[in-house]
Design an enzyme around this catalytic site. Structure first.
Site, mmCIF file in Angstrom:
data_model
loop_
_atom_site.group_PDB
_atom_site.id
_atom_site.type_symbol
_atom_site.label_atom_id
_atom_site.label_comp_id
_atom_site.label_asym_id
_atom_site.label_seq_id
_atom_site.Cartn_x
_atom_site.Cartn_y
_atom_site.Cartn_z
ATOM 1 N N ASP A 19 40.675 52.248 40.462
ATOM 2 C CA ASP A 19 41.812 52.625 41.278
ATOM 3 C C ASP A 19 42.793 53.349 40.343
ATOM 4 O O ASP A 19 42.729 53.171 39.119
ATOM 5 C CB ASP A 19 42.457 51.377 41.893
ATOM 6 C CG ASP A 19 43.748 51.691 42.617
ATOM 7 O OD1 ASP A 19 43.724 52.506 43.550
ATOM 8 O OD2 ASP A 19 44.789 51.137 42.223
ATOM 9 N N ASP A 21 46.682 54.320 41.120
ATOM 10 C CA ASP A 21 48.097 53.933 41.152
ATOM 11 C C ASP A 21 48.266 52.432 40.978
ATOM 12 O O ASP A 21 47.718 51.640 41.737
ATOM 13 C CB ASP A 21 48.714 54.383 42.482
ATOM 14 C CG ASP A 21 48.528 55.871 42.709
ATOM 15 O OD1 ASP A 21 49.044 56.654 41.899
ATOM 16 O OD2 ASP A 21 47.855 56.247 43.690
ATOM 17 N N ASP A 178 44.457 46.831 41.547
ATOM 18 C CA ASP A 178 45.719 46.099 41.433
ATOM 19 C C ASP A 178 46.199 45.569 42.774
ATOM 20 O O ASP A 178 47.173 44.821 42.823
ATOM 21 C CB ASP A 178 46.806 47.025 40.868
ATOM 22 C CG ASP A 178 47.244 48.070 41.884
ATOM 23 O OD1 ASP A 178 48.398 48.009 42.354
ATOM 24 O OD2 ASP A 178 46.434 48.950 42.229
#
Length: 238
Positions: A19, A21, A178
């Site tokens: 991922d 961001d 995240d």
């Protein structure tokens, strides 16, 4: 791909899907500032950081669709996307930071010759701008945006497309995420997951219980060494 002789790690047939961001880069503050500008243009005020956190892990297009309904914005999603991307890219090109331990992790995987790809809810333009601006593009050369698949996270589409582009079976992929929707998407894709929650209040989300390695303290707890050691221990056969 065989690991160079100077790599201390042996990861077998593993491929890694990142991922972007909140995982590779600390871009959420820039997205928040861009969101304030876009929402303000359409008369929406009072948008807070806490409001922004509720969209972490959700694709940009899905976020804009929610905004239209929640705030009664008449403008089409394409117009909102153009405005938000313009604002975000200006901020991203000027100031985007890679998490130090995450950069070290990427460097170690690159040295070992592991296939790597970014799979993000951001637009392709945003992904390319960040990878180029941070120098990560010399280490991770491939990426896929959730805009290119039918469903964004928590659906597994973007991760499955990442595996397809790498030419690797999903079971041999490890996702770094995240956000809870991303962890759920990794599980749905049949991939292992290293999770490091960006939003502390979401660390107890049930989706994170599906992660194979959880750094509950997020980036402050994550280390390249711990992640590499785990990858080596859990590596599938080539």
């Amino acid at each position: 791909m065989n690991a160079p002789i100077d790599s201390p790690y042996h990861f077998g047939g593993t491929a890694v899907v990142f991922d972007l961001d909140g995982t590779l880069v600390d871009s959420e503050p820039n997205y928040f500032r861009a969101s304030l500008g876009t929402l303000g243009r359409y008369g929406v005020t009072g948008f807070t950081w806490a409001d922004h956190e509720t969209y972490v892990g959700i694709s940009t297009l899905e976020t804009l669709g929610i905004w239209k309904g929640r705030y009664g914005i008449a403008a089409p999603v394409t117009e909102l996307l153009d405005d938000l991307n313009t604002r975000y890219l200006e901020l991203a090109r000027a100031d985007t930071h890679v998490f130090p331990q995450m950069r070290l992790f990427v460097e170690r995987l690159h040295a070992a010759g592991l296939p790597m790809i970014v799979a993000s809810g951001s637009s392709s333009d945003a992904i390319e701008a960040i990878l180029t601006g941070t120098g990560l593009d010399s280490l991770i050369t491939r990426y896929v945006s959730a805009d290119e698949v039918e469903h964004g996270k928590p659906a597994p589409d973007v991760f499955l497309e990442a595996a397809r582009r790498l030419g690797v079976a999903p079971a041999h992929c490890v996702v770094l995420e995240d956000a809870a929707p991303g962890a759920a998407a990794a599980h749905a894709a049949g991939m292992r997951c290293i999770a490091l929650p960006y939003v502390a209040a979401q660390a107890d989300d049930p989706a994170f219980t599906t992660a194979d390695l959880l750094f509950k303290g997020g980036q402050e707890e994550f280390t390249a060494r711990a992640a590499c050691d785990w990858l080596e221990r859990s590596a599938p056969s080539s």
